[in-house]
Enzyme design. Structure first.
Site, PDB file in Angstrom:
ATOM      1  N   ARG A 109       0.869  -1.190   0.000  1.00 19.50           N
ATOM      2  CA  ARG A 109       0.000   0.000   0.000  1.00 19.50           C
ATOM      3  C   ARG A 109       0.895   1.225   0.000  1.00 19.50           C
ATOM      4  O   ARG A 109       1.716   1.397   0.913  1.00 19.50           O
ATOM      5  CB  ARG A 109      -0.907   0.005   1.242  1.00 19.50           C
ATOM      6  CG  ARG A 109      -1.653   1.294   1.424  1.00 19.50           C
ATOM      7  CD  ARG A 109      -2.716   1.234   2.487  1.00 19.50           C
ATOM      8  NE  ARG A 109      -3.855   0.450   2.054  1.00 19.50           N
ATOM      9  CZ  ARG A 109      -5.067   0.499   2.612  1.00 19.50           C
ATOM     10  NH1 ARG A 109      -5.294   1.303   3.629  1.00 19.50           N
ATOM     11  NH2 ARG A 109      -6.053  -0.258   2.169  1.00 19.50           N
ATOM     12  N   HIS A 165      -7.580   0.598  -6.138  1.00 16.33           N
ATOM     13  CA  HIS A 165      -7.739  -0.277  -4.959  1.00 16.33           C
ATOM     14  C   HIS A 165      -8.402  -1.572  -5.453  1.00 16.33           C
ATOM     15  O   HIS A 165      -9.564  -1.866  -5.135  1.00 16.33           O
ATOM     16  CB  HIS A 165      -8.588   0.430  -3.906  1.00 16.33           C
ATOM     17  CG  HIS A 165      -8.511  -0.155  -2.536  1.00 16.33           C
ATOM     18  ND1 HIS A 165      -7.699  -1.237  -2.220  1.00 16.33           N
ATOM     19  CD2 HIS A 165      -9.148   0.185  -1.381  1.00 16.33           C
ATOM     20  CE1 HIS A 165      -7.848  -1.522  -0.939  1.00 16.33           C
ATOM     21  NE2 HIS A 165      -8.716  -0.681  -0.411  1.00 16.33           N
ATOM     22  N   GLN A 172     -10.070  -4.244  -3.043  1.00 22.27           N
ATOM     23  CA  GLN A 172     -11.348  -3.798  -2.491  1.00 22.27           C
ATOM     24  C   GLN A 172     -12.499  -4.175  -3.413  1.00 22.27           C
ATOM     25  O   GLN A 172     -13.524  -4.716  -2.977  1.00 22.27           O
ATOM     26  CB  GLN A 172     -11.312  -2.256  -2.316  1.00 22.27           C
ATOM     27  CG  GLN A 172     -12.620  -1.668  -1.855  1.00 22.27           C
ATOM     28  CD  GLN A 172     -12.990  -2.089  -0.441  1.00 22.27           C
ATOM     29  OE1 GLN A 172     -12.186  -1.954   0.472  1.00 22.27           O
ATOM     30  NE2 GLN A 172     -14.204  -2.598  -0.251  1.00 22.27           N
ATOM     31  N   ASP A 191     -17.411   6.504  -0.701  1.00 21.03           N
ATOM     32  CA  ASP A 191     -16.112   6.413  -0.012  1.00 21.03           C
ATOM     33  C   ASP A 191     -15.832   7.815   0.534  1.00 21.03           C
ATOM     34  O   ASP A 191     -16.512   8.789   0.163  1.00 21.03           O
ATOM     35  CB  ASP A 191     -15.042   5.958  -1.038  1.00 21.03           C
ATOM     36  CG  ASP A 191     -13.641   5.832  -0.432  1.00 21.03           C
ATOM     37  OD1 ASP A 191     -13.518   5.760   0.811  1.00 21.03           O
ATOM     38  OD2 ASP A 191     -12.661   5.818  -1.212  1.00 21.03           O
ATOM     39  N   CYS A 201     -16.547   1.221   1.315  1.00 22.62           N
ATOM     40  CA  CYS A 201     -15.349   0.403   1.549  1.00 22.62           C
ATOM     41  C   CYS A 201     -14.840   0.530   2.990  1.00 22.62           C
ATOM     42  O   CYS A 201     -14.088  -0.324   3.443  1.00 22.62           O
ATOM     43  CB  CYS A 201     -14.259   0.786   0.562  1.00 22.62           C
ATOM     44  SG  CYS A 201     -13.825   2.531   0.625  1.00 22.62           S
ATOM     45  N   ARG A 258     -13.681  -9.030   2.055  1.00 23.16           N
ATOM     46  CA  ARG A 258     -12.273  -8.744   1.736  1.00 23.16           C
ATOM     47  C   ARG A 258     -11.425  -9.987   1.976  1.00 23.16           C
ATOM     48  O   ARG A 258     -10.565 -10.355   1.182  1.00 23.16           O
ATOM     49  CB  ARG A 258     -11.736  -7.590   2.619  1.00 23.16           C
ATOM     50  CG  ARG A 258     -12.375  -6.234   2.414  1.00 23.16           C
ATOM     51  CD  ARG A 258     -12.062  -5.656   1.052  1.00 23.16           C
ATOM     52  NE  ARG A 258     -10.644  -5.638   0.734  1.00 23.16           N
ATOM     53  CZ  ARG A 258      -9.783  -4.674   1.087  1.00 23.16           C
ATOM     54  NH1 ARG A 258     -10.217  -3.611   1.735  1.00 23.16           N
ATOM     55  NH2 ARG A 258      -8.504  -4.736   0.751  1.00 23.16           N
TER      56      ARG A 258
HETATM   57  N1   CP Z   1     -11.280  -0.506   2.826  1.00 21.45           N
HETATM   58  C1   CP Z   1      -9.986  -0.514   3.196  1.00 21.45           C
HETATM   59  O1   CP Z   1      -9.065  -0.698   2.375  1.00 21.45           O
HETATM   60  O2   CP Z   1      -9.806  -0.309   4.527  1.00 21.45           O
HETATM   61  P1   CP Z   1      -8.417  -0.114   5.269  1.00 21.45           P
HETATM   62  O3   CP Z   1      -7.880   1.242   4.880  1.00 21.45           O
HETATM   63  O4   CP Z   1      -8.766  -0.195   6.726  1.00 21.45           O
HETATM   64  O5   CP Z   1      -7.484  -1.206   4.834  1.00 21.45           O
HETATM   65  N1  NVA Z   2     -10.100   6.398  -0.996  1.00 18.09           N
HETATM   66  C1  NVA Z   2      -9.695   5.984   0.318  1.00 18.09           C
HETATM   67  C2  NVA Z   2      -9.871   4.523   0.482  1.00 18.09           C
HETATM   68  C3  NVA Z   2      -9.544   3.996   1.849  1.00 18.09           C
HETATM   69  C4  NVA Z   2      -9.755   2.518   1.952  1.00 18.09           C
HETATM   70  C5  NVA Z   2      -8.241   6.377   0.538  1.00 18.09           C
HETATM   71  O1  NVA Z   2      -7.430   6.197  -0.388  1.00 18.09           O
HETATM   72  O2  NVA Z   2      -7.923   6.878   1.612  1.00 18.09           O
END
Ligand code: CP
Ligand code: NVA
Length: 308
Positions: A106, A133, A136, A227, A267, A295
């Site tokens: 990430r 993502h 997700q 989101d 999400c 997930r």
């Molecule tokens: N939805 C999601 O990716 O959550 P986290 O940021 O908690 O991993």
């Molecule tokens: N769009 C959000 C998703 C978090 C799971 C971010 O990137 O922070």
């Protein structure tokens, strides 16, 4: 009994790294894992996790998925490893390829993930970048399939920022032939290259619509999805975005304009009373916690294919 197939692409950096058939295969496997009809042994396999941004669901669901498959995970905290000191990605990737069997990363720039994958000899999974993502949305489409059985007449409407989650919904939606509508304020549309790629895939170009009006976008929709308005790394834009996104909250009034059997997805993490109200998250139509659980099942399926 269904068995994990080996995929053409070793990495999962983008929703488009898999074919339509491969996505359907992941969804089938995930359902089997969820029903406990599938037992895959990844004993002695190691998943390395590099998270430059915070995470609850992605990190823990990967850890539990790997543990359920009999393997282990190593959580490489960038601040206590040499990654945080600025060791070149190409060096880290070549070294960790010799210890780990698969990596989930990430980070901010999608190009950094691509650079890692270029140097890694082991599969690399996108655990979220600023652009996409994809893990997700595997869980999201699994949830939609559970609720509607197939994708034939499903209209998925995403209301909010044209962000990483929206981009991956568009790409995976195109692969699955799902009608996807994005309703966002002007100037916050999804990535234009992502939109172009999706239009190239859709046989019926009318199935992807980008609009600035949430009230008309939700008409006849089966899935309402949102989101956060301010993603990780955009904290400086928060005040401005809170103003611009006024009117893009999924509240009970907006839900009442969608199909009567519509479901609500998010999400998570959510900011209640910004992009969604507490009433909607906690309401009967919300499948948000089923989606979060999925997930883990989707990632068990993903890992078993990438390591098969
Ligand atoms: N939805 C999601 O990716 O959550 P986290 O940021 O908690 O991993
Ligand atoms: N769009 C959000 C998703 C978090 C799971 C971010 O990137 O922070």
């Amino acid at each position: 009994m269904i068995k994990p197939n080996k995929f053409a692409n070793k990495n999962f950096l983008s929703s488009l790294d898999f074919s339509t058939d491969e996505v359907f295969h992941i969804l089938d496997l995930a359902k089997n894992f969820k029903n406990k009809d599938l037992n895959i042994d990844l004993k002695n396999k190691v998943l390395g996790l590099i998270f430059d941004k915070s995470s609850t669901r992605t990190r823990v669901s990967f850890q539990v998925a790997m543990s359920r498959l009999g393997g282990t995970t190593i959580d490489l905290n960038p601040t206590t490893s040499q990654i945080g000191r600025g060791e070149p990605i190409k060096d880290t990737a070549r070294v960790l390829s010799r210890y780990c069997d698969v990596m989930a990363i990430r980070t901010f720039n999608h190009s950094d993930l691509e650079e890692y994958a270029k140097w890694s000899t082991k599969p690399v999974i996108n655990a979220l970048t600023d652009l996409e993502h994809p893990c997700q949305v595997l869980a999201d489409f699994l949830t939609i399939q559970e609720e509607f059985l197939d994708f034939k007449d499903v209209v998925l409407t995403f209301i909010g920022d044209g962000n990483n989650v929206a981009n991956s919904l568009i790409l995976c939606g195109a692969l699955l032939g799902v009608e996807v509508r994005i309703a966002c304020p002007k100037g916050y549309e999804p990535n234009s290259l992502v939109i172009d790629k999706a239009y190239d895939i859709y046989k019926n170009k009318k199935l992807l619509k980008i609009t600035n009006d949430p009230n008309t976008a939700v008409l006849g929709s089966n899935v309402l999805y949102t989101d956060v308005w301010t993603s990780m790394g955009e904290e400086k834009q928060k005040e401005e975005k809170d103003k611009v996104f006024n009117g893009f909250t999924i509240d009970s009034d907006l839900v009442s304009k969608a199909d009567k059997d519509a479901i609500i997805l998010h999400c998570l993490p959510a900011y209640r009373s910004k992009e969604i109200t507490d009433e909607v998250i906690e309401g009967k139509k919300s499948k948000i916690f089923q989606q979060a659980e999925n997930r883990m099942h989707a990632q068990q399926a993903l890992l078993s294919c990438l390591l098969s």
